[in-house]
Design a protein around this motif. Structure first.
Motif, PDB file in Angstrom:
ATOM      1  N   THR A  35      25.782  54.761  49.521  1.00  0.00           N
ATOM      2  CA  THR A  35      24.711  55.415  50.014  1.00  0.00           C
ATOM      3  C   THR A  35      26.046  56.561  50.177  1.00  0.00           C
ATOM      4  O   THR A  35      26.863  56.293  50.885  1.00  0.00           O
ATOM      5  CB  THR A  35      24.672  55.057  51.702  1.00  0.00           C
ATOM      6  OG1 THR A  35      23.897  53.995  51.655  1.00  0.00           O
ATOM      7  CG2 THR A  35      22.966  56.085  52.039  1.00  0.00           C
ATOM      8  N   GLU A  36      24.970  57.965  49.575  1.00  0.00           N
ATOM      9  CA  GLU A  36      25.350  59.033  50.711  1.00  0.00           C
ATOM     10  C   GLU A  36      24.886  59.975  51.534  1.00  0.00           C
ATOM     11  O   GLU A  36      23.177  60.063  50.946  1.00  0.00           O
ATOM     12  CB  GLU A  36      26.255  59.661  48.436  1.00  0.00           C
ATOM     13  CG  GLU A  36      26.258  61.677  49.767  1.00  0.00           C
ATOM     14  CD  GLU A  36      26.828  62.517  48.403  1.00  0.00           C
ATOM     15  OE1 GLU A  36      26.886  63.017  48.466  1.00  0.00           O
ATOM     16  OE2 GLU A  36      26.191  62.069  47.194  1.00  0.00           O
ATOM     17  N   ILE A  37      25.211  60.137  52.530  1.00  0.00           N
ATOM     18  CA  ILE A  37      25.113  60.549  53.155  1.00  0.00           C
ATOM     19  C   ILE A  37      25.094  62.035  53.779  1.00  0.00           C
ATOM     20  O   ILE A  37      26.777  62.500  54.318  1.00  0.00           O
ATOM     21  CB  ILE A  37      25.253  60.333  55.155  1.00  0.00           C
ATOM     22  CG1 ILE A  37      24.542  58.825  54.454  1.00  0.00           C
ATOM     23  CG2 ILE A  37      24.375  60.320  55.891  1.00  0.00           C
ATOM     24  CD1 ILE A  37      23.160  57.945  54.891  1.00  0.00           C
ATOM     25  N   ASN A  38      24.565  62.677  53.369  1.00  0.00           N
ATOM     26  CA  ASN A  38      24.602  64.716  54.152  1.00  0.00           C
ATOM     27  C   ASN A  38      24.118  64.619  55.421  1.00  0.00           C
ATOM     28  O   ASN A  38      22.583  64.759  55.687  1.00  0.00           O
ATOM     29  CB  ASN A  38      24.239  65.434  52.946  1.00  0.00           C
ATOM     30  CG  ASN A  38      25.435  65.043  52.094  1.00  0.00           C
ATOM     31  OD1 ASN A  38      26.539  64.697  52.165  1.00  0.00           O
ATOM     32  ND2 ASN A  38      24.741  64.971  50.590  1.00  0.00           N
ATOM     33  N   PHE A  39      24.697  65.340  56.446  1.00  0.00           N
ATOM     34  CA  PHE A  39      24.177  66.108  57.596  1.00  0.00           C
ATOM     35  C   PHE A  39      24.878  67.014  57.865  1.00  0.00           C
ATOM     36  O   PHE A  39      25.780  67.463  57.462  1.00  0.00           O
ATOM     37  CB  PHE A  39      24.206  65.088  59.344  1.00  0.00           C
ATOM     38  CG  PHE A  39      25.632  64.435  59.937  1.00  0.00           C
ATOM     39  CD1 PHE A  39      25.666  64.834  60.649  1.00  0.00           C
ATOM     40  CD2 PHE A  39      25.963  63.181  58.937  1.00  0.00           C
ATOM     41  CE1 PHE A  39      27.244  64.786  61.005  1.00  0.00           C
ATOM     42  CE2 PHE A  39      27.663  63.270  59.329  1.00  0.00           C
ATOM     43  CZ  PHE A  39      27.696  63.851  60.501  1.00  0.00           C
ATOM     44  N   TYR A  40      24.347  67.716  59.202  1.00  0.00           N
ATOM     45  CA  TYR A  40      24.743  69.493  59.910  1.00  0.00           C
ATOM     46  C   TYR A  40      25.136  68.602  60.580  1.00  0.00           C
ATOM     47  O   TYR A  40      24.744  67.425  61.354  1.00  0.00           O
ATOM     48  CB  TYR A  40      23.959  69.835  59.947  1.00  0.00           C
ATOM     49  CG  TYR A  40      23.294  70.771  58.198  1.00  0.00           C
ATOM     50  CD1 TYR A  40      24.086  72.040  57.658  1.00  0.00           C
ATOM     51  CD2 TYR A  40      22.509  70.483  57.933  1.00  0.00           C
ATOM     52  CE1 TYR A  40      24.439  72.197  56.408  1.00  0.00           C
ATOM     53  CE2 TYR A  40      21.456  71.283  56.666  1.00  0.00           C
ATOM     54  CZ  TYR A  40      22.495  71.777  55.918  1.00  0.00           C
ATOM     55  OH  TYR A  40      22.342  72.599  54.998  1.00  0.00           O
ATOM     56  N   PRO A  41      26.417  68.888  61.882  1.00  0.00           N
ATOM     57  CA  PRO A  41      27.076  68.749  62.354  1.00  0.00           C
ATOM     58  C   PRO A  41      26.257  69.129  63.905  1.00  0.00           C
ATOM     59  O   PRO A  41      25.118  70.569  63.410  1.00  0.00           O
ATOM     60  CB  PRO A  41      28.293  69.178  62.834  1.00  0.00           C
ATOM     61  CG  PRO A  41      28.442  70.258  62.078  1.00  0.00           C
ATOM     62  CD  PRO A  41      27.424  70.137  60.360  1.00  0.00           C
ATOM     63  N   GLY A  42      25.228  68.058  64.541  1.00  0.00           N
ATOM     64  CA  GLY A  42      24.583  68.699  65.793  1.00  0.00           C
ATOM     65  C   GLY A  42      23.291  67.643  65.447  1.00  0.00           C
ATOM     66  O   GLY A  42      22.716  67.689  66.463  1.00  0.00           O
ATOM     67  N   GLN A  43      23.362  67.433  64.408  1.00  0.00           N
ATOM     68  CA  GLN A  43      21.918  66.285  64.003  1.00  0.00           C
ATOM     69  C   GLN A  43      22.287  65.196  64.295  1.00  0.00           C
ATOM     70  O   GLN A  43      23.348  64.967  65.170  1.00  0.00           O
ATOM     71  CB  GLN A  43      21.505  66.324  62.116  1.00  0.00           C
ATOM     72  CG  GLN A  43      21.537  67.560  61.655  1.00  0.00           C
ATOM     73  CD  GLN A  43      20.753  67.518  60.346  1.00  0.00           C
ATOM     74  OE1 GLN A  43      21.089  67.060  59.736  1.00  0.00           O
ATOM     75  NE2 GLN A  43      19.515  67.790  59.972  1.00  0.00           N
TER      76      GLN A  43
END
Length: 188
Positions: A35-43
């Motif tokens: 699993t590759e997880i991409n998120f923006y800080p704050g989410q």
């Protein structure tokens, strides 16, 4: 320009439980290898207990780790009800289901403005993710962080904040205590 994040759902194993304060714990879960997880800080992610017949609801928790950290996600919370009481019963090796990322309160490196971040209590979690991200990426944004808690024992991520200050010349922080007691000897 920010890209739309792909919502993913995965079950993950708790690899560490950290007592941040007497009332707050961080739960670090590994990101599955496939699993590759991409998120923006704050989410945030919706968190639930897989296979728990008693607690079927999910709760929203901001990620406190940086998106640069690709092997785990971390959330921090205090015990305030049935869901968090069950969370506090978890041990390393326990399973949690994550679904996300969600949320429009976030930061990306194409944002060049200086930041003023204000939090109280567990409201620090999305902001520490932003501060960690800016520090890891060596971004030039000046960050001024105001954080308020009742007493010094309740400063979540206190050591991490000090370390980030040492690593990031653009980061300043101010901690306020709203209910100091004589034994605290608070000089902030």
């Amino acid at each position: 320009m920010q890209q739309t994040q792909q919502v993913k759902e995965f079950v993950s194993r708790v690899i560490a439980i950290i007592n941040e304060t007497p009332a707050v714990k961080s739960f670090r879960v590994e990101i599955p290898n496939d699993t590759e997880i991409n998120f923006y800080p704050g989410q945030f992610f919706m968190v639930s207990f897989p296979g728990n017949a008693e607690i079927k609801t999910a709760r929203a928790y901001s990620i406190s780790s940086s998106p640069m950290q690709k092997s785990y996600l971390e959330i921090a919370l205090n015990k305030v009800g049935p869901f968090t009481t069950e969370m506090f019963k978890l041990e390393e090796g326990g399973l949690l289901k994550f679904k996300g990322p969600y949320g429009k309160f976030n930061f990306s490196e194409d944002m060049k403005n200086d930041l003023v971040l204000i939090a109280g209590g567990t409201g620090i979690t999305p902001l520490i993710s932003i501060i960690r991200f800016c520090t890891h990426k060596k971004l030039q944004n000046k960050i001024t962080f105001f954080y308020s808690v009742k007493n010094p024992e309740e400063i979540i991520f206190h050591e991490a904040i000090k370390e980030l200050k040492e690593q990031n010349p653009h980061f300043k922080y101010y901690i306020t205590i709203t209910r100091p007691e004589e034994q605290h000897k608070w000089a902030g």
